[in-house]
Design an enzyme around this catalytic site. Structure first.
Site, PDB file in Angstrom:
ATOM      1  N   CYS A 119       0.816  -1.222   0.000  1.00 29.32           N
ATOM      2  CA  CYS A 119       0.000   0.000   0.000  1.00 29.32           C
ATOM      3  C   CYS A 119       0.845   1.265   0.000  1.00 29.32           C
ATOM      4  CB  CYS A 119      -0.934   0.016   1.204  1.00 29.32           C
ATOM      5  SG  CYS A 119      -2.059  -1.394   1.250  1.00 29.32           S
ATOM      6  N   CYS A 420      -0.305   3.253   5.873  1.00 30.18           N
ATOM      7  CA  CYS A 420       0.165   2.027   6.515  1.00 30.18           C
ATOM      8  C   CYS A 420       0.418   0.995   5.422  1.00 30.18           C
ATOM      9  CB  CYS A 420      -0.849   1.513   7.520  1.00 30.18           C
ATOM     10  SG  CYS A 420      -2.475   1.088   6.824  1.00 30.18           S
TER      11      CYS A 420
END
Length: 437
Positions: A119, A420
């Site tokens: 991500c 995150c």
């Protein structure tokens, strides 16, 4: 010639014990004169929607061409192509960065690289572009994040050696299985539930946060803000002399896709009626990041190039930080990444006028806010991933582009984009608007 850029490890024994376990180690890059000239993205379209049949390579080509046009940079000026894509959307993924560069018009002698930090991939593209430019390897880099969540494969990894009688065939949903971290034995939603317990976050708070994200996204959409970074997607061909023709073909009667599709007014009392993923938990399908297909691209350049070409960049790329955190609370990653980023850049949290932090899950983002003591009025002011979507490798480019544009609109000087990362990491970028206050 290429030389070493500034990348330093960090350790600060003065932090509290709790903070030290999450923020004492990582690395930090400072960039002296690196600029995001401009960028563009496709609409973010719901899973199995109008973009669901399009290869992530072709989505990336579309975004790359649009970014070059918006920045007013000839493809011939690009010295490096950096592309990110997580899940293969077809059998051509090995060639994805190269094909994006070539079909965007970048010269054949310019190399291309695939980057993967889950991500955090889109942010990592900017970090690597900064390193390449500052070290003298390039003057101008094209960064592209692209993801088709729809085209995540149904895969098997055990078939090469054949089948035993009665053995399970083992076809599995790549995207669903990839959300599981086998080290702690939990999935990404469970990591958010762990954070909700750790920080005392209730279901009501998560639903209220999600409702606010939807409302801000709808308001920004209605005001035309998002349209300023979106290139409409139409059926078209991507020609490359001497090579196969690629392109985009929209399905059915659709002739153009010009808007993000997931944002809608979602009152908290409506979200409250959704069943939680786990009994007694706080996370639902309505307060977690939406599944969407999209690509985003940006042009990153040295200050010398920008000045020589008379460009007015969107923002200066000041610094980047990456840290590791415990896998079972991977969602807290932005907090120590941002702490490290600001500490080494010599800035306080109050100096940051806007934050774009990826809303992987509502409880995860609220936990980051609590750990930092963040003023939530500065966060994701045009809506976040709960409302707009999280197309993995595309997300960091999209967030950073949105941040740069919002900083110019609101007149703030500094902004931070962050996310995150599954497996237990956090990444953050610091941008500056020199004309801001």
């Amino acid at each position: 010639p290429c030389t070493t850029t500034r990348c330093t490890a960090s350790s600060n024994p003065n932090l509290s014990e709790r903070h030290t376990t999450m923020a004492s180690k990582g690395f930090f890059n400072a960039f002296d004169d690196i600029w995001m000239l401009d960028g563009m993205r496709t609409p973010m379209v719901d899973y199995c929607g109008a973009l669901g049949h399009i290869s992530p390579t072709d989505l990336g080509i579309k975004a790359a061409r649009a970014a070059l046009e918006r920045a007013g940079v000839p493809a011939a000026d690009i010295n490096s192509v950096l592309a990110g894509n997580m899940a293969p959307g077809d059998f051509e993924q090995f060639m994805l960065p190269r094909h994006i560069g070539l079909y965007a018009g970048v010269p054949q002698d310019v190399p291309a690289l695939m980057t993967q930090r889950i991500c955090g991939t889109g942010f990592e593209l900017f970090r690597q572009a900064g390193e390449q430019i500052q070290s003298g390897c390039a003057d101008v880099a094209l960064v592209v994040g692209t993801e088709s969540m729809t085209r995540n494969p149904i895969a098997a990894f055990t078939h090469r050696t054949g089948f035993k009688l009665g053995a399970p065939v083992e076809f599995k949903d790549f995207m669903w299985e990839a959300l599981n971290d086998s080290a702690p034995g939990i999935n990404m939603i469970q990591t958010a539930e762990n954070l909700a317990k750790k920080y005392g976050i209730t279901r009501e708070e998560v639903d209220a946060f999600a409702s606010d994200s939807f409302a801000k996204a709808v308001a920004a959409q209605q005001a035309g803000f998002h349209a300023g970074e979106i290139v409409p997607v139409v059926s078209e061909k991507f020609e490359l002399e001497g090579y196969a023709t690629r392109g985009i073909k929209l399905q059915g009667k659709t002739t153009e896709v010009a808007n993000d599709t997931h944002a809608r007014i979602s009152p908290a009392d409506v979200l409250a009626k959704l069943r939680s993923v786990y009994p007694g938990g706080v996370q639902t399908g309505g307060n977690s990041a939406a599944l969407v297909d999209a690509a985003a691209a940006a042009v990153v350049a040295s200050g010398a190039y920008a000045r020589a070409k008379g460009k007015k960049p969107l923002a200066r790329v000041v610094a980047a930080a990456v840290v590791g955190v415990p896998p079972e609370i991977m969602g807290i990653g932005p907090a120590p990444a941002i702490k490290l980023l600001l500490e080494r850049a010599g800035l306080t949290l109050d100096a940051i006028g806007r934050f774009e932090i990826n809303e992987a899950q509502g409880a995860q983002t609220l936990s980051v806010g609590r750990e930092l003591g963040l003023d939530l009025s500065k966060l994701n002011v045009n809506g976040g991933a709960i409302a707009l979507g999280h197309p993995l490798a595309c997300t960091g480019v999209r967030l950073t582009l949105t941040l740069a544009r919002e900083m110019q609109r609101s007149g703030v000087r500094y902004g931070v984009s962050s996310a995150c990362i599954g497996g237990g990491q956090g990444i953050a970028l610091l941008l500056e608007n020199p004309e801001g206050v």
